[in-house]
Design a protein around this motif. Structure first.
Motif, short mmCIF file in Angstrom:
data_model
loop_
_atom_site.label_atom_id
_atom_site.label_comp_id
_atom_site.label_asym_id
_atom_site.label_seq_id
_atom_site.Cartn_x
_atom_site.Cartn_y
_atom_site.Cartn_z
N ASP A 122 0.82 -1.21 0.00
CA ASP A 122 0.00 0.00 0.00
C ASP A 122 0.86 1.26 0.00
O ASP A 122 1.87 1.33 0.69
N LEU A 123 0.42 2.26 -0.73
CA LEU A 123 1.02 3.59 -0.69
C LEU A 123 0.49 4.27 0.56
O LEU A 123 -0.72 4.32 0.78
N VAL A 124 1.37 4.77 1.42
CA VAL A 124 0.96 5.41 2.66
C VAL A 124 1.57 6.81 2.77
O VAL A 124 2.51 7.14 2.07
N THR A 125 1.02 7.60 3.70
CA THR A 125 1.56 8.92 3.99
C THR A 125 2.36 8.85 5.29
O THR A 125 2.31 7.85 6.01
N GLN A 126 3.06 9.93 5.61
CA GLN A 126 3.82 9.99 6.86
C GLN A 126 2.88 9.82 8.06
O GLN A 126 3.23 9.17 9.04
N GLN A 127 1.68 10.38 7.97
CA GLN A 127 0.69 10.24 9.06
C GLN A 127 0.26 8.78 9.22
O GLN A 127 0.07 8.30 10.34
N ASP A 128 0.09 8.06 8.10
CA ASP A 128 -0.26 6.64 8.16
C ASP A 128 0.84 5.84 8.85
O ASP A 128 0.57 4.94 9.64
N VAL A 129 2.10 6.18 8.54
CA VAL A 129 3.24 5.49 9.14
C VAL A 129 3.17 5.61 10.66
O VAL A 129 3.31 4.63 11.39
N ALA A 130 2.93 6.82 11.15
CA ALA A 130 2.87 7.06 12.59
C ALA A 130 1.66 6.39 13.23
O ALA A 130 1.77 5.73 14.26
N SER A 131 0.49 6.54 12.62
CA SER A 131 -0.74 6.02 13.23
C SER A 131 -0.81 4.49 13.18
O SER A 131 -1.42 3.88 14.04
N GLN A 132 -0.19 3.88 12.18
CA GLN A 132 -0.24 2.41 12.05
C GLN A 132 1.00 1.75 12.65
O GLN A 132 1.15 0.54 12.57
N ASN A 133 1.90 2.55 13.20
CA ASN A 133 3.12 2.05 13.83
C ASN A 133 3.91 1.15 12.88
O ASN A 133 4.37 0.07 13.26
N LEU A 134 4.07 1.58 11.64
CA LEU A 134 4.81 0.81 10.64
C LEU A 134 6.31 0.93 10.90
O LEU A 134 6.81 1.99 11.29
N GLN A 135 7.02 -0.16 10.68
CA GLN A 135 8.46 -0.21 10.92
C GLN A 135 9.22 -0.13 9.60
O GLN A 135 8.99 -0.95 8.70
N PRO A 136 10.14 0.86 9.45
CA PRO A 136 10.89 0.96 8.20
C PRO A 136 11.85 -0.22 8.04
O PRO A 136 12.46 -0.67 9.01
N ILE A 137 11.95 -0.70 6.79
CA ILE A 137 12.86 -1.82 6.52
C ILE A 137 13.84 -1.51 5.39
O ILE A 137 14.61 -2.37 5.00
N GLY A 138 13.80 -0.29 4.86
CA GLY A 138 14.74 0.08 3.80
C GLY A 138 14.14 1.05 2.81
O GLY A 138 13.08 1.63 3.05
N THR A 139 14.85 1.22 1.69
CA THR A 139 14.37 2.09 0.62
C THR A 139 14.46 1.34 -0.71
O THR A 139 15.25 0.41 -0.85
N ILE A 140 13.65 1.79 -1.65
CA ILE A 140 13.67 1.25 -3.00
C ILE A 140 13.61 2.42 -3.97
O ILE A 140 13.21 3.52 -3.59
N SER A 141 14.02 2.20 -5.20
CA SER A 141 13.87 3.23 -6.22
C SER A 141 13.59 2.57 -7.57
O SER A 141 13.95 1.42 -7.79
N VAL A 142 12.92 3.31 -8.41
CA VAL A 142 12.63 2.87 -9.78
C VAL A 142 12.95 4.02 -10.73
O VAL A 142 12.81 5.18 -10.36
N SER A 143 13.38 3.69 -11.91
CA SER A 143 13.69 4.68 -12.94
C SER A 143 13.30 4.12 -14.29
O SER A 143 13.25 2.91 -14.48
N GLY A 144 13.05 5.00 -15.23
CA GLY A 144 12.72 4.54 -16.57
C GLY A 144 12.47 5.70 -17.50
O GLY A 144 12.72 6.85 -17.16
N ILE A 145 11.98 5.38 -18.66
CA ILE A 145 11.70 6.38 -19.69
C ILE A 145 10.22 6.63 -19.74
O ILE A 145 9.43 5.72 -20.00
#
Length: 89
Positions: free
Chosen positions: A24-47
């Protein structure tokens, strides 16, 4: 005609199955209210891709990393696109 119907049905089924298993795409507020734990970062690139396609790429990549949610922290398009997201469990 049967072939067109079959392709349409398969396309609909793949969209529905993608939505059921996708991170799911979440906001910073969702992260705090749902007590989500960060596990890293990802990135995508393309044309040149639509915002929807970029979100789908991020969601798939988050799924591969075992994340249940992601939050976009950087995104731009200028002929090419790039997006970075923090992923959460």
């Amino acid at each position: 005609m049967k072939t067109t119907f079959t392709f349409a049905a398969l396309g609909l089924a793949s969209v529905l199955s993608f939505g059921a298993a996708a991170a799911d795409l979440v906001t910073q507020q969702d992260v705090a209210s749902q007590n989500l734990q960060p596990i890293g970062t990802i990135s995508v690139s393309g044309i040149d891709a639509s915002p929807t396609a970029i979100r789908q790429h991020l969601s798939r990549k988050a799924d591969k990393e075992g994340a249940s949610a992601y939050r976009v922290v950087e995104a731009y398009t200028n002929g090419n696109y790039h997006a970075t997201a923090e992923i959460y469990k």
